[in-house]
Design a protein around this motif. Structure first.
Motif: not given
Length: 467
Positions: A227-242
């Motif tokens: 069994p495993y758990e899969l978590v995805k990193f979700k960038p924020t709008a500020w990450d893209n602006i920065k």
């Protein structure tokens, strides 16, 4: 009653133990995924930094980078490579389609490489914005970086019958051949062309650990049916602006606007549009760096003090000397140091590539700034948009536009007295009003002598003795 209490305590302890086991991800493995599907640069570097930090906080067992990139900036690729090599959490890269140039360097740094059937990896020569190869000193650095990255994975000992062979897990020469077509690897790269592997070729020569069509297929191959758990990193709008604000190109533009805005503000009275542009550009330059922890208070203060010294040199101190030179030095230093990840005056952790990038960014911005000044200085008032920024009307004397007082014209031919001694300049009194005056031909006139005004030119009254 005692037996019931004992049974309840055992049950509660078991539940707590199972809860702790789950929270520590020991019963269920946690895979943390980060997308790298755009050109490698300031934005992707922010993704990797934040993604790795979130994976660490979540106690992830493995980080999976899903890659599809044609490359990007070498300095950021090197930072990502270093982050991966120093990671305590194993890192797997899944090349969904392309891992070219900077993408190849990042992929080789990962602990394992998985590729889709139609993927490619390689072509890591250093090129400019037009795709032309840069001089060999840049290629030399990239060759060494690629070799060192491959060597970081160490060697394997292979026993075949009575033979024992020690070989690199990832052949460093193959990594170098992805940069330089002159590198020869027997039976692999000897055609005089830069090396790029297909999936099957990468499998054959140790640059791919397996094939897969998606991340879940990779996890199944890595952990079986556990069994495993899969978590995805979700960038924020500020990450893209920065990320956009911190790109070297945009930072160069901001420096250009700071320098150009300050210059044009100094050329006009009062406070206007140019100063607003300069202040806005300075805020956009320093704000993301300050928030990200790169720009410290003292580095921003250096920049501000430098501007103050330059202002003093222009408006207070005559000539151009130590004040102006110090101001320019502090301004440039503040801009450069704000781009470096130094702690106070400790610059040891800073990679030479980061220092070079910071210096080139600031110098490039300053060069653009001076270029903008020269360009706009020639264009303002001539045509187009800049035509409205300057006064075009010629102020003719006959229309009443006079730059000096004209009342002296009305006293020409009138008599008065020398209010002071004229040697040959002094003061005269005509019609009960005192004027500055000069005697004709430089003749001295004593105080109290009667005089006559003979002419008035360029704001100056000329007189001679009436006696």
């Amino acid at each position: 009653m005692n037996k019931i209490l004992i049974i309840l305590s055992i049950v509660i302890s078991s539940l707590l133990a199972s809860g702790n086991l789950y929270s520590n991800n020991q019963a269920r493995a946690l895979y943390f995924t980060i997308d790298l599907k755009k050109n490698v640069g300031s934005t992707t570097w922010i993704y990797i930094q934040k993604g790795f930090e979130e994976a660490r906080k979540a106690n992830a067992n493995t980080i999976v980078i899903e890659m599809n990139t044609y490359g990007g900036e070498v300095s950021y690729a090197d930072s990502i490579r270093t982050k991966i090599l120093n990671s305590d959490i194993p890192v797997i890269v899944f090349i969904d389609n392309n891992a070219a140039s900077a993408g190849a360097l990042i992929s080789i740094a990962c602990d394992k490489i998985y590729m889709s059937q139609a993927a490619t990896i390689g072509a890591a020569s250093v090129v400019d914005q037009t795709g032309q190869k840069l001089p060999d000193k840049y290629q030399s650095y990239m060759r060494a970086t690629m070799r060192a990255t491959a060597e970081a994975h160490g060697k394997d000992t292979v026993v075949t019958g009575n033979d024992t062979v020690v070989k690199w897990k990832r052949n460093p020469l193959i990594a170098e051949a992805m940069v330089d077509e002159r590198t020869v690897v027997p039976n692999v790269a000897d055609s005089g062309k830069i090396l790029t592997f297909t999936t099957q070729e990468a499998l054959k020569y140790g640059y791919c650990d397996g094939t897969a069509e998606n991340i879940r297929e990779i996890i199944k191959k890595e952990s079986g049916n556990q069994p495993y758990e899969l978590v995805k990193f979700k960038p924020t709008a500020w990450d893209n602006i920065k990320g956009f604000l911190m790109s070297p190109f945009f930072q160069g533009i901001l420096i250009m606007l700071i320098i150009g805005g300050i210059y044009f503000e100094l050329q006009s009275p009062g406070i206007g549009f140019a100063l607003g542009v300069a202040i806005t550009a300075a805020v956009l330059y320093f704000a993301p760096l300050y928030i990200d922890g790169l720009a410290a208070n003292w580095e921003i203060i250096l920049f501000v003090v430098g501007l103050i010294l330059i202002g003093l040199e222009i408006f207070v101190v005559p000539g151009f000397g130590i004040t102006g030179i110090s101001g320019i030095f502090l301004v440039v230093s503040g801009l450069i140091l704000s781009l470096l990840n130094n702690v106070n005056f400790d610059f040891k952790p800073i990679h030479p590539a980061d220092s070079s990038k910071a210096i080139l960014t600031v110098i490039g911005g300053l060069t653009l700034g001076f270029g903008l000044i020269i360009y706009l200085s020639n264009k303002i008032g001539s045509k187009g948009l800049f035509k409205k920024l300057a006064l075009e009307t010629t102020l003719e004397n006959k229309e009443g536009y006079i730059g000096v007082p004209t009342e002296g014209v009305n006293i020409v031919g009138k008599k008065g007295i020398a209010y002071t001694v004229l040697r040959p300049s002094g003061k005269v009194k005509v019609d009960e009003k005192v004027y500055d005056a000069v005697s004709v031909n430089g003749v001295f006139i004593e105080k109290g002598t009667q005089i006559i005004v003979v002419r008035y030119e360029t704001g100056q009254v000329y007189v001679e003795s009436a006696e």
